[in-house]
Every structure is written in C-alpha cells, then in structure tokens.
Design an enzyme around this catalytic site. Structure first.
Site: not given
Length: 201
Positions: A87, A117, A162, A167-168, A182, A185
């Site tokens: 989108n 960086h 959203a 980061t993992k 995170r 479920r």
C-alpha cells in the site's frame, strides 16, 4: 576489514562499507530514476508501472500491486513472490537482500530497513554503514506504520500489528505486535471463522 573487496561487495557480504562511492551512487541514482518515473505515472498506466518494477527489482511474480509513493535504495536486492501488495508510502532500504514470499500484504507506511549504522559515533562519522538481509515468509500481513529492522525473519502466515517495531525474528503462524514487537498469540483454525475480531463471515 577486507580492503580487497569493493564497497559494493562489502555491502552485499554484510561487512562494514561506505555508501558514498561512485559505483553505489550510480546504482542508487539509476534506481531513483525508475522510482521517480513509477511514482509519477498516471494512475491508469498500471502495466507501465509493472514494467518499471520488473526492471527495478531483482525478482517479481506475475501478479503484484505497488501503490505510490514507493521508495528503495537499489531495487535489485528486492525479491517478491506472487500476489504481492504494497500500500501507499512503502520504503524498502535494500542494501542487503530483501526476500518476500507469496501472498504478502503490506499496509500503508511500512518501512523495511536492511540498512543500519554502527552504534558508536566515531565509525558513523567515518561514514561506515552495514546491511543485513530480511526475509518475510508466504501469506504474511504487515500492518500500517510497521518498521522491520535489519536481519529480521518473519515466518509464514504471521500477522504483524500496526505500529510495531520488529527487532527480533517472528515465528510462523502467530500474531505479533508492539514496540518492540512480541508474539501475542498463535493463529488457530477458529480464526478462519472471523473477518474482524468476533465478526463472522
């Protein structure tokens, strides 16, 4: 650092590199020309838009839709599968390979950032950067304003809520959300009954 490699070779190998060298500037400029033309097409010239994206990306399926405005660094590191939809205002910083599977949906303002960086200011001042590949599996839906950081893998069928900052790595078949993102479920067979919350088809 390996001085035998070009800056482009370092970039693609995940090593520290400097982006403001002639070869990489030329490649980014070539990508910007195609992106500029794509973003300025009349809305009914969808076939020409597809031609430009096929020229820009490393790989596409036959069926895909990318709304403007779209931005990327090089284009050739982006590989998308069939039935891809991005989108408005998608940004993909593809200094490393960005692999996207089939039936992937990106909501507005998604940022996929394979570029990064160093944390310490001294190498940043010396203009060092790095890049790490990103992989998004089949049937993934990524919500609006999501940021995906370098080196991330998102497993097939998962949904990213959203506003999340990923980061993992995210496993397959889950709903994940938040900053940092995170797992909330697992996605279950019961979810097939509803189109939104507890609203049935």
């Amino acid at each position: 650092m390996d001085n035998k490699l070009s800056e482009k070779e370092k970039m693609l190998a995940g090593k520290p590199y400097k982006a403001f060298v002639p070869e990489l500037i030329e490649e980014r400029t070539a990508a910007k020309r195609l992106v500029w033309e794509f973003n300025n097409l009349p809305p009914d010239e969808t076939e020409r838009g597809k031609e430009l994206i096929k020229k820009l990306f490393g790989k596409t399926g036959e069926n895909f839709v990318i709304e403007n405005l779209f931005r990327c660094d090089y284009g050739y590191n982006i590989h998308i599968g069939e039935n891809f939809f991005a989108n408005y205002n998608c940004v993909i910083l593809d200094c490393a390979r960005v692999e996207i599977g089939d039936n992937v949906l990106l909501a507005p303002n998604v940022g996929i950032y394979a570029a990064g960086h160093p944390v310490h200011p001294m190498p940043r001042k010396e203009e060092y950067e790095f890049a790490a590949p990103i992989s998004i599996g089949d049937n993934v839906w990524i919500g609006g304003n999501v940021v995906i950081n370098p080196g991330i893998k998102i497993g097939e069928n998962s949904v990213i809520g959203a506003g999340s900052v990923v980061t993992k790595d995210i496993p397959p078949n889950v709903i994940a959300m938040g900053n940092p993102c995170r797992v909330f479920r697992e996605i279950t067979e019961e979810d097939k009954l509803y189109y939104f919350k507890k609203m049935r088809f």
